[in-house]
Design a protein around this motif. Sequence first.
Motif, PDB file in Angstrom:
ATOM      1  N   MET A   1       0.856  -1.169   0.000  1.00 19.24           N
ATOM      2  CA  MET A   1       0.000   0.000   0.000  1.00 19.24           C
ATOM      3  C   MET A   1       0.901   1.231   0.000  1.00 19.24           C
ATOM      4  O   MET A   1       1.846   1.338   0.767  1.00 19.24           O
ATOM      5  CB  MET A   1      -0.896  -0.009   1.239  1.00 19.24           C
ATOM      6  CG  MET A   1      -1.787   1.213   1.345  1.00 19.24           C
ATOM      7  SD  MET A   1      -2.855   1.239   2.787  1.00 19.24           S
ATOM      8  CE  MET A   1      -4.170   0.189   2.250  1.00 19.24           C
ATOM      9  N   SER A   2       0.579   2.173  -0.857  1.00 17.55           N
ATOM     10  CA  SER A   2       1.372   3.392  -0.939  1.00 17.55           C
ATOM     11  C   SER A   2       1.019   4.342   0.201  1.00 17.55           C
ATOM     12  O   SER A   2       0.044   4.140   0.927  1.00 17.55           O
ATOM     13  CB  SER A   2       1.104   4.088  -2.281  1.00 17.55           C
ATOM     14  OG  SER A   2      -0.215   4.587  -2.298  1.00 17.55           O
ATOM     15  N   ILE A   3       1.808   5.359   0.340  1.00 17.99           N
ATOM     16  CA  ILE A   3       1.538   6.357   1.377  1.00 17.99           C
ATOM     17  C   ILE A   3       0.214   7.050   1.110  1.00 17.99           C
ATOM     18  O   ILE A   3      -0.559   7.306   2.044  1.00 17.99           O
ATOM     19  CB  ILE A   3       2.699   7.359   1.465  1.00 17.99           C
ATOM     20  CG1 ILE A   3       3.878   6.704   2.122  1.00 17.99           C
ATOM     21  CG2 ILE A   3       2.289   8.617   2.202  1.00 17.99           C
ATOM     22  CD1 ILE A   3       5.045   7.596   2.406  1.00 17.99           C
ATOM     23  N   ILE A   4      -0.078   7.343  -0.147  1.00 16.25           N
ATOM     24  CA  ILE A   4      -1.344   8.001  -0.491  1.00 16.25           C
ATOM     25  C   ILE A   4      -2.514   7.069  -0.185  1.00 16.25           C
ATOM     26  O   ILE A   4      -3.543   7.496   0.354  1.00 16.25           O
ATOM     27  CB  ILE A   4      -1.359   8.430  -1.974  1.00 16.25           C
ATOM     28  CG1 ILE A   4      -0.238   9.438  -2.247  1.00 16.25           C
ATOM     29  CG2 ILE A   4      -2.708   9.016  -2.357  1.00 16.25           C
ATOM     30  CD1 ILE A   4      -0.298  10.682  -1.397  1.00 16.25           C
ATOM     31  N   GLY A   5      -2.373   5.814  -0.487  1.00 17.70           N
ATOM     32  CA  GLY A   5      -3.423   4.839  -0.171  1.00 17.70           C
ATOM     33  C   GLY A   5      -3.663   4.732   1.319  1.00 17.70           C
ATOM     34  O   GLY A   5      -4.812   4.670   1.783  1.00 17.70           O
ATOM     35  N   PHE A   6      -2.572   4.706   2.092  1.00 21.16           N
ATOM     36  CA  PHE A   6      -2.708   4.649   3.541  1.00 21.16           C
ATOM     37  C   PHE A   6      -3.322   5.944   4.078  1.00 21.16           C
ATOM     38  O   PHE A   6      -4.131   5.917   5.012  1.00 21.16           O
ATOM     39  CB  PHE A   6      -1.349   4.384   4.188  1.00 21.16           C
ATOM     40  CG  PHE A   6      -1.431   4.145   5.664  1.00 21.16           C
ATOM     41  CD1 PHE A   6      -2.063   3.018   6.158  1.00 21.16           C
ATOM     42  CD2 PHE A   6      -0.890   5.054   6.558  1.00 21.16           C
ATOM     43  CE1 PHE A   6      -2.153   2.781   7.521  1.00 21.16           C
ATOM     44  CE2 PHE A   6      -0.981   4.830   7.926  1.00 21.16           C
ATOM     45  CZ  PHE A   6      -1.602   3.702   8.404  1.00 21.16           C
ATOM     46  N   HIS A   7      -2.959   7.063   3.475  1.00 24.05           N
ATOM     47  CA  HIS A   7      -3.548   8.350   3.875  1.00 24.05           C
ATOM     48  C   HIS A   7      -5.058   8.342   3.621  1.00 24.05           C
ATOM     49  O   HIS A   7      -5.832   8.796   4.463  1.00 24.05           O
ATOM     50  CB  HIS A   7      -2.876   9.491   3.103  1.00 24.05           C
ATOM     51  CG  HIS A   7      -3.332  10.846   3.492  1.00 24.05           C
ATOM     52  ND1 HIS A   7      -3.072  11.387   4.730  1.00 24.05           N
ATOM     53  CD2 HIS A   7      -4.037  11.782   2.815  1.00 24.05           C
ATOM     54  CE1 HIS A   7      -3.590  12.599   4.795  1.00 24.05           C
ATOM     55  NE2 HIS A   7      -4.188  12.857   3.644  1.00 24.05           N
ATOM     56  N   ARG A   8      -5.458   7.822   2.475  1.00 25.00           N
ATOM     57  CA  ARG A   8      -6.895   7.709   2.182  1.00 25.00           C
ATOM     58  C   ARG A   8      -7.601   6.831   3.223  1.00 25.00           C
ATOM     59  O   ARG A   8      -8.703   7.151   3.664  1.00 25.00           O
ATOM     60  CB  ARG A   8      -7.116   7.133   0.792  1.00 25.00           C
ATOM     61  CG  ARG A   8      -6.769   8.062  -0.325  1.00 25.00           C
ATOM     62  CD  ARG A   8      -7.045   7.396  -1.671  1.00 25.00           C
ATOM     63  NE  ARG A   8      -6.500   8.147  -2.758  1.00 25.00           N
ATOM     64  CZ  ARG A   8      -7.156   9.118  -3.393  1.00 25.00           C
ATOM     65  NH1 ARG A   8      -8.366   9.420  -3.024  1.00 25.00           N
ATOM     66  NH2 ARG A   8      -6.576   9.766  -4.380  1.00 25.00           N
ATOM     67  N   PHE A   9      -6.970   5.728   3.601  1.00 25.01           N
ATOM     68  CA  PHE A   9      -7.532   4.844   4.607  1.00 25.01           C
ATOM     69  C   PHE A   9      -7.689   5.559   5.945  1.00 25.01           C
ATOM     70  O   PHE A   9      -8.728   5.449   6.606  1.00 25.01           O
ATOM     71  CB  PHE A   9      -6.647   3.598   4.760  1.00 25.01           C
ATOM     72  CG  PHE A   9      -7.030   2.737   5.915  1.00 25.01           C
ATOM     73  CD1 PHE A   9      -8.168   1.942   5.857  1.00 25.01           C
ATOM     74  CD2 PHE A   9      -6.264   2.731   7.074  1.00 25.01           C
ATOM     75  CE1 PHE A   9      -8.533   1.146   6.940  1.00 25.01           C
ATOM     76  CE2 PHE A   9      -6.617   1.942   8.153  1.00 25.01           C
ATOM     77  CZ  PHE A   9      -7.758   1.151   8.088  1.00 25.01           C
ATOM     78  N   LEU A  10      -6.670   6.301   6.355  1.00 24.89           N
ATOM     79  CA  LEU A  10      -6.753   7.030   7.623  1.00 24.89           C
ATOM     80  C   LEU A  10      -7.836   8.104   7.592  1.00 24.89           C
ATOM     81  O   LEU A  10      -8.564   8.286   8.578  1.00 24.89           O
ATOM     82  CB  LEU A  10      -5.404   7.663   7.956  1.00 24.89           C
ATOM     83  CG  LEU A  10      -4.322   6.722   8.448  1.00 24.89           C
ATOM     84  CD1 LEU A  10      -3.031   7.495   8.692  1.00 24.89           C
ATOM     85  CD2 LEU A  10      -4.759   6.022   9.712  1.00 24.89           C
TER      86      LEU A  10
END
Length: 75
Positions: free
Chosen positions: A1-10
């Motif tokens: 998972m990319s940082i942007i994907g993880f940011h979206r999740f958060l």
Amino acid sequence: MSIIGFHRFLIATAIVFCAVFAAWEFRIFASAGSVGALLIGVAFALAAAGLAYYLANLTRFLSGTWRDSPWRRER
């Protein structure tokens, strides 16, 4: 998972938290009539709406259009 994907999740997790907490505070207001619960519920509902707007427009925020912002610092 990319940082942007993880940011979206958060951000999505924060939206769910704010919405559930706002609903909980509205329920307290409905049962007890506490104005404080109403104000907290409204604040968290607005936070959920703001985070939802941010999540929906995250691509635009990250695309670099902020470079035209008057608040951008020159390096």
